[in-house]
Scaffold this motif. Structure first.
Motif, PDB file in Angstrom:
ATOM      1  N   ILE A 268     -28.036  39.655 -30.257  1.00 28.32           N
ATOM      2  CA  ILE A 268     -28.311  41.046 -30.621  1.00 28.32           C
ATOM      3  C   ILE A 268     -27.193  41.595 -31.513  1.00 28.32           C
ATOM      4  O   ILE A 268     -27.448  42.274 -32.520  1.00 28.32           O
ATOM      5  CB  ILE A 268     -28.485  41.909 -29.360  1.00 28.32           C
ATOM      6  CG1 ILE A 268     -29.758  41.491 -28.611  1.00 28.32           C
ATOM      7  CG2 ILE A 268     -28.546  43.392 -29.713  1.00 28.32           C
ATOM      8  CD1 ILE A 268     -29.929  42.167 -27.269  1.00 28.32           C
ATOM      9  N   LEU A 269     -25.931  41.280 -31.157  1.00 29.12           N
ATOM     10  CA  LEU A 269     -24.809  41.710 -31.995  1.00 29.12           C
ATOM     11  C   LEU A 269     -24.889  41.074 -33.379  1.00 29.12           C
ATOM     12  O   LEU A 269     -24.624  41.733 -34.394  1.00 29.12           O
ATOM     13  CB  LEU A 269     -23.490  41.329 -31.322  1.00 29.12           C
ATOM     14  CG  LEU A 269     -23.066  42.160 -30.111  1.00 29.12           C
ATOM     15  CD1 LEU A 269     -21.792  41.584 -29.489  1.00 29.12           C
ATOM     16  CD2 LEU A 269     -22.839  43.618 -30.514  1.00 29.12           C
ATOM     17  N   GLY A 270     -25.248  39.795 -33.422  1.00 27.20           N
ATOM     18  CA  GLY A 270     -25.385  39.124 -34.710  1.00 27.20           C
ATOM     19  C   GLY A 270     -26.456  39.760 -35.575  1.00 27.20           C
ATOM     20  O   GLY A 270     -26.273  39.939 -36.788  1.00 27.20           O
ATOM     21  N   LEU A 271     -27.599  40.096 -34.958  1.00 27.02           N
ATOM     22  CA  LEU A 271     -28.664  40.774 -35.707  1.00 27.02           C
ATOM     23  C   LEU A 271     -28.192  42.118 -36.251  1.00 27.02           C
ATOM     24  O   LEU A 271     -28.441  42.454 -37.415  1.00 27.02           O
ATOM     25  CB  LEU A 271     -29.878  40.970 -34.803  1.00 27.02           C
ATOM     26  CG  LEU A 271     -30.768  39.751 -34.549  1.00 27.02           C
ATOM     27  CD1 LEU A 271     -31.765  40.047 -33.441  1.00 27.02           C
ATOM     28  CD2 LEU A 271     -31.506  39.362 -35.830  1.00 27.02           C
ATOM     29  N   GLY A 272     -27.504  42.896 -35.401  1.00 26.98           N
ATOM     30  CA  GLY A 272     -27.033  44.204 -35.836  1.00 26.98           C
ATOM     31  C   GLY A 272     -25.989  44.110 -36.929  1.00 26.98           C
ATOM     32  O   GLY A 272     -26.065  44.828 -37.948  1.00 26.98           O
ATOM     33  N   ALA A 275     -27.809  42.821 -40.258  1.00 24.78           N
ATOM     34  CA  ALA A 275     -28.645  43.829 -40.907  1.00 24.78           C
ATOM     35  C   ALA A 275     -27.796  44.935 -41.531  1.00 24.78           C
ATOM     36  O   ALA A 275     -28.066  45.395 -42.656  1.00 24.78           O
ATOM     37  CB  ALA A 275     -29.628  44.418 -39.894  1.00 24.78           C
ATOM     38  N   TYR A 276     -26.744  45.366 -40.833  1.00 28.84           N
ATOM     39  CA  TYR A 276     -25.888  46.427 -41.358  1.00 28.84           C
ATOM     40  C   TYR A 276     -25.126  45.958 -42.593  1.00 28.84           C
ATOM     41  O   TYR A 276     -24.926  46.710 -43.552  1.00 28.84           O
ATOM     42  CB  TYR A 276     -24.920  46.888 -40.275  1.00 28.84           C
ATOM     43  CG  TYR A 276     -24.182  48.161 -40.619  1.00 28.84           C
ATOM     44  CD1 TYR A 276     -24.846  49.287 -41.085  1.00 28.84           C
ATOM     45  CD2 TYR A 276     -22.792  48.246 -40.479  1.00 28.84           C
ATOM     46  CE1 TYR A 276     -24.174  50.457 -41.384  1.00 28.84           C
ATOM     47  CE2 TYR A 276     -22.109  49.411 -40.782  1.00 28.84           C
ATOM     48  CZ  TYR A 276     -22.803  50.513 -41.240  1.00 28.84           C
ATOM     49  OH  TYR A 276     -22.134  51.663 -41.552  1.00 28.84           O
ATOM     50  N   ASN A 277     -24.707  44.703 -42.603  1.00 28.79           N
ATOM     51  CA  ASN A 277     -24.033  44.159 -43.785  1.00 28.79           C
ATOM     52  C   ASN A 277     -24.956  44.112 -44.985  1.00 28.79           C
ATOM     53  O   ASN A 277     -24.525  44.378 -46.113  1.00 28.79           O
ATOM     54  CB  ASN A 277     -23.486  42.759 -43.484  1.00 28.79           C
ATOM     55  CG  ASN A 277     -22.063  42.776 -42.986  1.00 28.79           C
ATOM     56  OD1 ASN A 277     -21.121  42.626 -43.763  1.00 28.79           O
ATOM     57  ND2 ASN A 277     -21.895  42.969 -41.694  1.00 28.79           N
ATOM     58  N   VAL A 278     -26.227  43.768 -44.768  1.00 31.06           N
ATOM     59  CA  VAL A 278     -27.179  43.747 -45.880  1.00 31.06           C
ATOM     60  C   VAL A 278     -27.344  45.146 -46.465  1.00 31.06           C
ATOM     61  O   VAL A 278     -27.398  45.331 -47.682  1.00 31.06           O
ATOM     62  CB  VAL A 278     -28.536  43.186 -45.421  1.00 31.06           C
ATOM     63  CG1 VAL A 278     -29.563  43.271 -46.550  1.00 31.06           C
ATOM     64  CG2 VAL A 278     -28.390  41.740 -44.969  1.00 31.06           C
TER      65      VAL A 278
END
Length: 505
Positions: A268-272, A275-278
């Protein structure tokens, strides 16, 4: 035959002993002439080299771990004709290890058809160096293509068990998440920002900027001024965006298949973070690809509780908008900013595409040469643009560089790879191996995103080792799936035979 007449044969032990006898004195001599720190680094390097030569799989795992480092691990500036990096060094060590093990242990070297097809494309691209007027970038792109071929050969010949598939992916995700977290920190602290020349932005970075993960871009200075973008450990926000997006389906895979809570939290942290970096790349093409990849994942079997995931995703996106800088939210979320009238980058892309078609008409057979970024600015000399640029569309750029002769090989490679990916996914579904099937689904989501992103960027010209890692693992799993069919068939035949034996006449 007498002892004196016996032919001497090298064994791994005797070869290792000879190497140690030769390298030991050389290391001592080198350490005496340098500092203890350099001597320690050399010793650690020799230890890593020895391990990777002994185990090609370790080379694959280490290469996957350092793939996201890119610019951080480079030993030379981007502008040099042949660049060296930690990733390429480990990749070459892996290739050397594969060659040594192939010679000493007589392992069979497997070269799948998609690798042969892509190698033919790389060869045709190398042949165009004989007439290109952009020799430096042509050599850079050729070395990248050759590196992709060697990387694929290494993976498909080393990964011989399903248990060997996940560790390289897990380390790739871990390094990417760490760099993403650091990039978020630098964005919000505005520290160590790369400021490029407004009128001479070649896109090349130097080793002095290796730890700078944020840049100021002036591509749309006339309309919105300077734009702050995250570029992570790459040389371009567009490259960083797609590198991060490719990790998202695998985070979702671990979230979907694991039973361990700490892995779920990490996913979940990796997804967040991803996505925020993109979003922070402030690149419309990357944001569009993020939405596309998210939609593909939602519609696939990767997402289990769809309503809950959709509600959580929308809530997270809406909650993040107030924390974004005003200039960033205006550029990304105002619909008119995506129009050609309000977007200088979108408008210039349309010009690039139409001009590229004219250039191809003048050079239809072998194109203008691999990696050529001189011809387009020459044709658009009256337009304000960088001194070097590409068509910003993979399908047009490949056709432009290698012409009618080279283009079918790249198209054939993509088509055959997708067919094998899909057939392998279905094969493991028929075997009720849901984890492997979902892993291949994650690869397919990334593959589709690459095809979508190619409409806006020359994406396969990037150093997307995460993509090539997933391609190599796909071919390895395809090879495993071929072994499943005969076993299933034999078991079925044995069942029919026994059933026939007990039936009365």
């Amino acid at each position: 035959m007498s002892t004196a007449q016996r032919t001497w044969r090298w064994s791994p032990n005797s070869l290792g002993l000879l190497t140690g006898l030769l390298a030991g004195p050389l290391y001592v001599a080198a350490a005496l002439r340098t500092s203890p720190l350099i001597g320690g680094v050399l010793l650690a390097g020799c230890f890593v080299v020895g391990l990777t030569i002994y185990s090609p799989y370790l080379a694959v795992v280490l290469t996957a771990a350092v793939v996201p480092l890119e610019r951080i691990g480079r030993f030379s500036n981007d502008s040099q004709m042949i660049t060296f990096s930690l990733m390429r060094t480990l990749g070459l060590l892996g290739t050397a290890s594969l060659a040594v093990n192939w010679c000493l242990k007589r392992h069979r070297l497997w070269i799948p058809m998609p690798v042969i097809i892509y190698a033919c494309y790389a060869l045709i691209g190398a042949l165009t160096l004989s007439f290109t007027d952009d020799f430096t970038r042509g050599v850079q792109q050729t070395t990248t293509n050759v590196g992709n071929v060697l990387f694929l050969l290494l993976i498909v010949n080393v990964v011989r068990d399903k248990k060997m598939v996940l560790p390289p992916i897990a380390l790739w995700l871990l390094t990417t998440a760490a760099i993403g977290a650091y990039s978020i920190y630098e964005w919000h602290t505005s520290s160590n920002i790369v400021r490029v020349d407004r009128y001479d932005n070649s896109g090349y970075r130097t080793t002095d900027e290796r730890f700078s993960t944020v840049m100021e871009d002036y591509g749309e200075f006339e309309t919105i001024g300077a734009v702050k973008r995250v570029l992570g450990s790459t040389s371009s926000p567009a490259v960083y965006g797609i590198n991060v997006i490719l990790t998202l389906p695998f985070y979702m895979y671990f979230l979907r298949t694991t039973r361990r809570n700490w892995i779920r939290v990490a996913a979940i942290l990796g997804l967040g973070i991803g996505a925020y970096n993109v979003i922070l790349t402030n690149t419309r093409a990357a944001v569009a690809a993020l939405v596309f990849c998210g939609a593909c994942m939602f519609l696939s079997r990767l997402v289990k509780f769809k309503r809950l995931v959709l509600a959580t995703g929308v809530l997270a996106a809406v909650s993040a908008i107030p924390f974004l800088p005003q200039a960033l939210s205006d550029r990304l979320f105002k619909l008119d900013s995506w129009s050609a009238q309000k977007s200088a980058t979108l408008n210039i892309r349309l010009v690039y595409w139409s001009t590229s078609v004219d250039i191809f008409a003048d050079n239809p057979w072998l194109g203008i040469g691999i990696g050529n970024q001189n011809e387009l600015p020459r044709r658009l000399s009256n337009t304000h643009m960088p001194a070097n640029t590409s068509a910003h569309n993979e399908y047009i750029e490949t056709l432009l560089e290698t012409g009618i002769i080279g283009y079918p090989f790249m198209a054939g490679f993509l088509i055959i790879m997708f067919r094998r990916l899909r057939s392998t996914e279905l094969a493991f579904r028929s075997e009720k191996d849901e984890d492997t099937e979902l892993f291949l689904t994650a690869i397919r989501m990334g593959f589709l995103t690459i095809l979508f992103y190619a409409l806006q960027c020359d994406v396969l010209h990037f150093t997307l080792k995460g993509f090539w890692l997933s391609v190599g693992l796909t071919l390895a799993l395809w090879n495993f799936s071929r072994e499943l069919a005969p076993v299933t068939s034999r078991a079925s035949n044995r069942g029919h035979h026994i059933e026939g034996a007990v039936q009365p006449a």
